[in-house]
Motif scaffolding. Structure first.
Motif, short mmCIF file in Angstrom:
data_model
loop_
_atom_site.label_atom_id
_atom_site.label_comp_id
_atom_site.label_asym_id
_atom_site.label_seq_id
_atom_site.Cartn_x
_atom_site.Cartn_y
_atom_site.Cartn_z
N THR A 186 6.52 -5.19 -6.92
CA THR A 186 6.80 -4.03 -6.09
C THR A 186 6.63 -4.41 -4.62
N GLN A 213 5.69 -2.12 -2.55
CA GLN A 213 4.88 -1.04 -2.01
C GLN A 213 3.47 -1.47 -1.62
N GLU A 224 12.52 -3.39 -7.51
CA GLU A 224 11.97 -2.05 -7.69
C GLU A 224 12.59 -1.40 -8.92
N ARG A 249 3.29 -3.01 -11.23
CA ARG A 249 3.47 -1.62 -10.80
C ARG A 249 2.15 -1.09 -10.27
#
Length: 288
Positions: free
Chosen positions: A96, A98, A123, A139
Motif C-alpha cells: 500500500t 498509504q 492498491e 494492508r
C-alpha cells in the motif's frame, strides 16, 4: 495566527480524537498517513500524528510530543500481510502507498528472516490483489482490520479474545506488529504526534488532547460500539482491538522506537521529544 493540525483519523486513534475539542485558534484536516506526513513536512499543517518512520527520517527538523503514541505490544490486527504462500516462499508482495512505517516494518521483518521477495506498489483489497497474481499483500488501517475479520471470522461464542484466528479461505494473515514482538520483545510504535521545531503546539491544544485521551480511554466500550457500527464488525472485536493500544509513549515504547529506528533508518539524527508536564528540558533518544 491559526495553528493547523493534520489528523490521521483511523479507528486506532478514536480514543484520542473522537472527544477532542479544538481550542480557539486551532483548525484540523484529515487524511491517510502518507498525506499527513507530506502536509507536515511541506508546512501545510503544523502538527500531525505521523508515521513513526517519517519522524525518524526527518529527525533533524521534527520534534514529537513526549507522551502520545500509537503503539502495541504484540498483535495490532490492522497492519497485516495477507498471503497464500508460506512466508519463505513469497515471490511478489503488493504494498500500500498509504503508510511508510508499515512498509518499513515489513522490510525489517523480511530482512530478519533472510527473505527478499519483489515488493511492488499496488492498491486494492487483499483478496482482489491475491487473485490477480500477488502471493502477498500488505494492508493497513480500518480496511486491514475488516479484511482480517473477513478472512478469520466470524468468531464463535467459544472464541477467546486472547487467541484470535489468523487463517481462513486459503489465506494466512501475518500480523506485522506480532512479528516485531517475536523478533525484539518490544512494543512497536506506529505513529507519534510530531511537529516542526519552529512550530510547537500551543499548550491549550496539548491539554485538550490529554483530556480527550483520558475521556476516550475511560469510555472505551462506547468508543468501540460507535466504531464497530461504522466498520460493520462485532463490538467485542473492536473493543479488543482498541484496548491493545498504548497511547502514552512510555519507556518500553521509546525502547522499541529506538530499535526500529536503528534497523529501518541507520544513521538517523537523534529523536527529540518535547518536555513532559513539569519538565523543562527536552528529551532526546540518540541514534543506536
Amino acid at each position: 495566527m491559526t495553528y493547523r493540525a493534520g489528523w490521521i483519523h483511523y479507528t486506532n486513534v478514536a480514543p484520542i480524537l473522537d472527544r477532542l475539542v479544538l481550542p480557539i485558534g486551532v483548525t484540523a484536516v484529515t487524511g491517510v498517513p502518507t498525506e499527513m506526513n507530506a502536509a507536515l513536512l511541506e508546512g501545510r499543517v503544523d502538527i500531525a500524528n505521523i508515521s513513526a518512520v517519517e519522524f525518524i527520517r526527518n529527525a533533524d527538523r521534527l520534534e514529537a510530543l513526549p507522551d502520545f503514541s500509537v503503539a502495541v505490544l504484540g498483535p495490532v490486527y490492522s497492519v497485516n500481510l495477507f498471503h497464500t504462500a508460506p512466508l519463505p516462499a513469497l515471490r511478489r508482495v503488493a504494498l500500500t502507498a498509504q503508510s511508510a512505517t508499515s512498509v518499513a516494518l515489513l522490510e525489517v521483518v523480511l530482512a530478519a528472516r533472510g527473505l527478499s521477495p519483489t515488493l511492488e506498489r499496488a492498491e486494492g483489497g487483499a483478496e482482489e490483489l491475491l487473485a490477480s497474481g500477488y502471493d502477498g499483500v500488505l494492508r493497513i488501517g480500518d480496511s486491514a482490520l475488516r479484511e482480517w475479520y473477513a478472512v478469520a471470522g466470524p468468531l464463535t461464542p467459544e472464541t477467546t479474545m486472547t487467541s484470535l484466528p489468523h487463517t481462513g479461505r486459503g489465506i494466512t494473515v501475518t500480523d506485522l506488529a506480532e512479528e516485531w514482538f517475536r523478533l525484539t520483545g518490544h512494543p512497536f510504535v506506529f505513529a507519534v504526534w510530531a511537529y516542526r521545531r519552529d512550530a510547537p503546539p500551543p499548550p491549550e491544544l496539548v491539554r485538550a488532547m490529554r483530556e480527550a485521551r483520558r475521556e476516550g480511554i475511560g469510555h472505551l466500550a462506547e468508543v468501540a460500539a460507535r466504531h464497530a457500527l461504522k466498520l460493520g464488525l462485532p463490538e467485542r472485536v473492536v473493543q479488543h482491538y482498541l484496548w491493545n493500544f498504548r497511547y502514552h509513549l512510555e519507556a518500553p515504547d521509546r525502547l522499541g522506537l529506538g530499535e526500529f529506528a536503528a534497523l529501518a533508518v541507520p544513521g538517523h539524527a537523534p529523536l527529540r521529544f518535547g518536555p513532559r508536564p513539569g519538565e523543562r528540558r527536552e528529551s532526546v533518544l540518540p541514534p543506536a
